[in-house]
Design an enzyme around this catalytic site. Structure first.
Site, mmCIF file in Angstrom:
data_model
loop_
_atom_site.group_PDB
_atom_site.id
_atom_site.type_symbol
_atom_site.label_atom_id
_atom_site.label_comp_id
_atom_site.label_asym_id
_atom_site.label_seq_id
_atom_site.Cartn_x
_atom_site.Cartn_y
_atom_site.Cartn_z
ATOM 1 N N SER A 136 0.815 -1.214 0.000
ATOM 2 C CA SER A 136 0.000 0.000 0.000
ATOM 3 C C SER A 136 0.846 1.261 0.000
ATOM 4 C CB SER A 136 -0.928 0.000 1.216
ATOM 5 O OG SER A 136 -1.873 -1.047 1.127
ATOM 6 N N HIS A 192 -5.169 5.732 -1.817
ATOM 7 C CA HIS A 192 -5.732 6.740 -0.924
ATOM 8 C C HIS A 192 -5.060 8.089 -1.214
ATOM 9 C CE1 HIS A 192 -6.195 8.929 2.916
ATOM 10 N NE2 HIS A 192 -7.310 8.232 3.055
ATOM 11 N N VAL A 208 -3.369 10.280 0.365
ATOM 12 C CA VAL A 208 -2.040 10.610 0.872
ATOM 13 C C VAL A 208 -0.954 9.714 0.289
ATOM 14 C CG1 VAL A 208 -2.893 11.566 3.037
ATOM 15 C CG2 VAL A 208 -2.271 9.152 2.933
ATOM 16 N N LYS A 209 -1.325 8.724 -0.514
ATOM 17 C CA LYS A 209 -0.326 7.850 -1.128
ATOM 18 C C LYS A 209 0.331 8.567 -2.317
ATOM 19 C CE LYS A 209 -1.109 4.257 1.563
ATOM 20 N NZ LYS A 209 -2.391 4.505 2.224
ATOM 21 N N THR A 210 1.310 7.915 -2.924
ATOM 22 C CA THR A 210 2.086 8.552 -3.988
ATOM 23 C C THR A 210 1.217 8.925 -5.183
ATOM 24 O OG1 THR A 210 4.067 7.369 -3.285
ATOM 25 C CG2 THR A 210 4.074 8.268 -5.519
#
Length: 379
Positions: A152, A179, A181-183
């Protein structure tokens, strides 16, 4: 305020979503398949499924492996979803301690925790740094265990041998999260990659109610409307709008990853001399970090973590804690009898951890502001 993480949405992302909203398909259309093919090609896997969340992806993987009544081992240093999905699939989640240097699941601790009921190992690539998959693959092969990577945090990362996380060279399947806030993001969303044809077919059925729509393969070919429910599945589909956003975000993954690495280099240059703070290890391979996690000796600077977070917030710097160890959560303590002291490395890590801002849209001025605010804590 500089948040600890946030999405980067640009004009091409907005245009792709708007075009989809004006199209004939808002779900189960061509953009989902196109995104799946692009992601599979990017990581070098044979198959890819995109889903409504990474939690859904984990659930589908575990359920498709049909491991009800067995045990799965994962890390306590993760979001609860990694273990929760085992419980959804009728398994017993268990934990092993982490490596104190990498904060990833420790293969030696996993080997010591194996029982006759263990059927699955699920390492998490914490903060984007891949776990020791060569060791886990050898262990899984020797014991006949399933191996699932919770990646994740790790889209865009590589293994030490140069392979891309998600190519499943070591594992049965790999899960990604999108999500915000992910890369890269699809809003909410997740994906599974695998090279196992049979596993892919089972997961594809479970993603959409367990229903098969292939009348041409059925006796008598009853007609194009016909469908059969083959399994008790779920409604875990990704929308066309999410897939359209995912495709434009994926095209920018290298740019996002490079900017994250530039920020991390600045953090190492600006903070490495502080004797009350430890920085994450610098890996030899290419890693796309989702988080930048400090280990702070709060006692040495005479402040609690809550006080530090408040001071940084006052200086315009957002922070977060990743993670409260899963075995300390009330539900796990009540359901499985876990307790403080069970995994001392994970608990020691948690006592000192704090994540500072890391996302591609940070300017050099933002990075300098974060460094100055952190340094001021020890003044």
């Amino acid at each position: 305020m500089i948040p600890y993480g946030r999405q980067t949405i640009e004009a091409d992302d907005e245009a792709a979503v708007l075009e989809t909203l004006r199209s004939d398909f808002l779900t189960q259309g061509p953009r989902t398949g196109a995104f799946e093919r692009a992601l599979a090609d990017r990581v070098g896997a044979r198959h890819c499924l995109v889903l409504s969340s990474a939690t859904a992806a984990l659930h589908v993987v575990y359920a498709a492996m049909e491991l009800e009544g067995r045990e799965g081992i994962t890390t306590p240093n993760t979001f609860v979803a990694t273990a929760n999905a085992m419980a959804y699939a009728g398994m017993k989640p268990r934990f092993a301690d982490i490596d104190p240097a990498t904060f990833n699941l420790d293969p030696d601790a996993v080997e010591a925790a194996l029982t006759d009921d263990t059927a699955l190992i699920a390492p998490v690539h914490f903060a984007g740094l891949p776990a020791d998959m060569a060791r886990f693959a050898a262990l899984a092969k020797a014991r006949g265990l399933k191996l699932v990577e919770d990646a994740s945090h790790a889209i865009g990362s590589e293994y030490p041998d140069g392979g891309r996380v998600g190519d499943c060279r070591y594992s049965d399947a790999t899960v990604f999260s999108f999500h915000p806030v992910k890369t890269m993001t699809t809003g909410e969303g997740g994906a599974i990659t695998t090279n196992d044809d049979a596993l892919y077919e089972r997961m594809a059925l479970l993603r959409s109610h367990g229903i098969e729509r292939a009348p041409e393969r059925m006796a008598g070919n009853p007609g194009p409307w016909f469908y059969e429910q083959q399994h008790l599945g779920f409604n875990y589909r990704m929308t066309e709008m999410q897939a359209a956003l995912g495709a434009t975000q994926l095209a920018k993954l290298d740019r996002f990853a490079n900017r994250r690495r530039e920020i991390i280099a600045a953090y190492h240059a600006g903070l490495s001399d502080l004797n009350w703070l430890n920085l994450p290890v610098q890996p030899s391979q290419t890693v796309c970090h989702h988080l930048f996690v400090l280990q702070i000796d709060f006692e040495a600077i005479g402040q609690s973590r809550a006080e530090v977070m408040a001071r940084l917030k006052a200086a315009g710097v957002g922070t977060q804690v990743h993670y409260i160890p899963v075995h300390l959560q009330p539900w796990y303590r009540q359901q499985y009898g876990t307790a403080p002291g069970d995994f001392p490395n994970a608990e020691r890590y948690y006592d000192r951890t704090l994540s500072i801002p890391l996302y591609p849209a940070m300017t050099d001025a933002d990075v300098a502001q974060v460094i100055a605010a952190v340094r001021a804590l020890g003044a």
